[in-house]
Scaffold this active site. Structure first.
Site, PDB file in Angstrom:
ATOM      1  N   ARG A   9       3.276  18.808  -0.357  1.00 33.41           N
ATOM      2  CA  ARG A   9       3.613  18.655  -1.770  1.00 33.41           C
ATOM      3  C   ARG A   9       4.313  19.868  -2.374  1.00 33.41           C
ATOM      4  NH1 ARG A   9      -1.599  14.923  -3.332  1.00 33.41           N
ATOM      5  NH2 ARG A   9      -0.503  12.944  -3.055  1.00 33.41           N
TER       6      ARG A   9
ATOM      7  N   ALA B  83       0.852  -1.197   0.000  1.00 34.56           N
ATOM      8  CA  ALA B  83       0.000   0.000   0.000  1.00 34.56           C
ATOM      9  C   ALA B  83       0.879   1.235   0.000  1.00 34.56           C
ATOM     10  CB  ALA B  83      -0.934   0.005   1.214  1.00 34.56           C
TER      11      ALA B  83
ATOM     12  N   SER C 105       1.041   4.070  -3.070  1.00 40.75           N
ATOM     13  CA  SER C 105       0.086   5.050  -3.577  1.00 40.75           C
ATOM     14  C   SER C 105      -1.349   4.648  -3.246  1.00 40.75           C
ATOM     15  CB  SER C 105       0.245   5.203  -5.099  1.00 40.75           C
ATOM     16  OG  SER C 105       1.523   5.697  -5.420  1.00 40.75           O
TER      17      SER C 105
ATOM     18  N   SER D 164       4.325  10.741  -9.867  1.00 44.28           N
ATOM     19  CA  SER D 164       3.815  11.657 -10.893  1.00 44.28           C
ATOM     20  C   SER D 164       2.476  11.174 -11.424  1.00 44.28           C
ATOM     21  CB  SER D 164       4.817  11.784 -12.042  1.00 44.28           C
ATOM     22  OG  SER D 164       5.942  12.542 -11.640  1.00 44.28           O
TER      23      SER D 164
ATOM     24  N   GLU E  72       6.006  10.763  -1.793  1.00 43.45           N
ATOM     25  CA  GLU E  72       4.879  11.643  -1.464  1.00 43.45           C
ATOM     26  C   GLU E  72       3.909  11.797  -2.638  1.00 43.45           C
ATOM     27  OE1 GLU E  72       5.261  14.916   1.193  1.00 43.45           O
ATOM     28  OE2 GLU E  72       7.374  14.493   1.492  1.00 43.45           O
TER      29      GLU E  72
END
Length: 418
Positions: free
Chosen positions: A277, A134, A136, A401, A398
């Site tokens: 972000r 787990a 993304s 893309s 984090e």
């Protein structure tokens, strides 16, 4: 609300120059050594603590800068020095943001100081969200937290991975599922205090880049933490879970978007990532800028066929594109940071836009820098090789893309795009 401006004020310029000096004089000279050693650069972190860079006060000042530019400015300068060492210096900040985003005032005051320690006894903290199955897909999180009402304790079991400072941290912030049926809406964040039994470091990863930053698994085996370690408190959690259950029941649990559209879904982990972000975008800008500057200086001084290679359009145009992309990335980061501090909603996923564009720019610019330096750029005698390896992480951690594009597309369309 601060007016948006592209001009730093005098105080911000002073801080920027101070950070740039530390990056140039302390971080850069140590970068190659700690990249090769693949160890946490404790001496550099301690130097940062001595001058006040690695401290709660410094990050609080930047975090609450009314223009929103304090954090991105700081990230850019430190990561201009070296990404691996800089991540070791700022990695604690992700755990701190997790507490700031989800915790009570008492929890913030109690735990964040313990994450940093002081100049004579430096500490670090870890934010633990990703798991082997787990990353993304946060809805598939298997780490469970079960409330022991008789003892007012939470019992946590599971394995976390890709945790910066994982296992060596003084304080761990762990995201766990308290109601698996609710998916990501059933998550909560917990403080695991120092010395808690059942928490152990698992595998330490040997990485392609950012090798001066410690990354490891964190294993939680019947870890018991007091009820007060649930960030936000149990009353708030129970209210949130009740609302989520009611909405799921009313919607039948299938295909019905939440208020605000699919891009508005939030949980304990995503609240932390949303806040960080643009900062990750600023890190990418710093690395890209560093590689561009090396390539520009090399192109000015390297001669082939009796003239500097920058005199060739093939090189000059690459440098022009590199600088344009870096400036565009910085502007996206600054816009998102200003919006966040001003309380403006990311109606077009502007935070994800900034991270997406800046991280892709860092990968592209560092690759172009290697190409401009030719064979020299491919060797470890020049720093662009290391910068290119470091840049690869920005499109992964984090939120990859691909995930950023998914968030943007969901936000723009209001549809559950998969």
């Amino acid at each position: 609300m601060a007016e948006f401006t592209m001009e730093l004020n005098d105080e911000q310029k002073e801080v920027r120059d101070w950070l740039h000096g530390f990056a140039a004089d302390v971080i850069r000279p140590a970068a190659a050594e700690w990249d090769e050693r693949e160890e946490t650069p404790w001496p550099v972190i301690q130097e940062a603590a001595k001058v006040g860079i690695y401290s709660l006060d410094f990050y609080a000042q930047q975090y609450f800068d009314p223009t929103g530019l304090g954090i991105p400015m700081a990230m850019e300068e430190l990561f201009w020095g070296d990404a691996g060492i800089a991540l070791s210096i700022v990695g604690t900040g992700l755990a701190a943001v997790g507490v700031l985003a989800n915790g009570t005032e008492e929890q913030i005051g109690t735990w964040i100081p313990q994450m940093y320690g002081d100049a004579t006894d430096v500490k670090v903290a870890a934010f633990c969200s990703s798991e082997p199955d787990a990353g993304s897909d946060v809805a598939s999180m298997r780490t469970r937290a079960v409330y022991d009402e008789a003892n007012d304790e939470w019992v946590i079991n599971g394995t976390k991975t890709w945790a910066t400072n994982g296992g060596i941290a003084n304080v761990h912030v762990v995201v766990a599922s308290v109601d698996p049926e609710l998916g990501s809406k059933g998550h909560a964040s917990f403080i695991v205090p120092p010395g808690t039994r059942g928490l152990a470091q698992g595998q330490k990863f040997k990485k392609h880049g950012i090798r001066a930053s410690h990354t490891a698994e964190v294993v939680l085996d019947d870890v018991r933490v007091p009820g007060s370690c649930l960030l936000g408190g149990k009353e708030k959690l129970d209210e949130r879970l009740a609302r989520a259950r009611e909405k799921a029941k009313a919607a039948g649990g299938v295909g019905v978007p939440p208020a605000g559209g699919w891009g508005s879904v939030k949980n304990a982990a995503m609240a932390t990532f949303e806040a960080s972000r643009p900062a990750v975008g600023a890190m990418a800008v710093g690395t890209a800028r560093a590689a561009y500057e090396v390539a520009l200086e090399y192109a000015r001084t390297r001669e082939q066929f009796g003239r500097p290679i920058i005199d060739n359009q093939g090189v000059a145009f690459q440098l022009a594109d590199m600088r344009t992309q870096i400036d565009a990335a910085r502007l996206l980061v600054w816009r998102a940071s200003w919006m966040a501090i001003s309380g403006k909603r990311f109606t077009a996923a502007e935070g994800s836009m900034s991270k997406l564009f800046a991280s892709e720019t860092a990968k592209k610019v560092t690759a172009q820098a290697i190409q401009i330096l030719g064979g020299n750029g491919y060797t470890r005698e020049y720093p662009v090789e290391r910068m290119h390896r470091d840049a690869a992480i920005y499109t992964i951690f984090e939120g990859t893309s691909e995930i950023q594009r998914l968030v943007i597309a969901r936000t723009l369309s209001g549809m559950p795009i998969r």
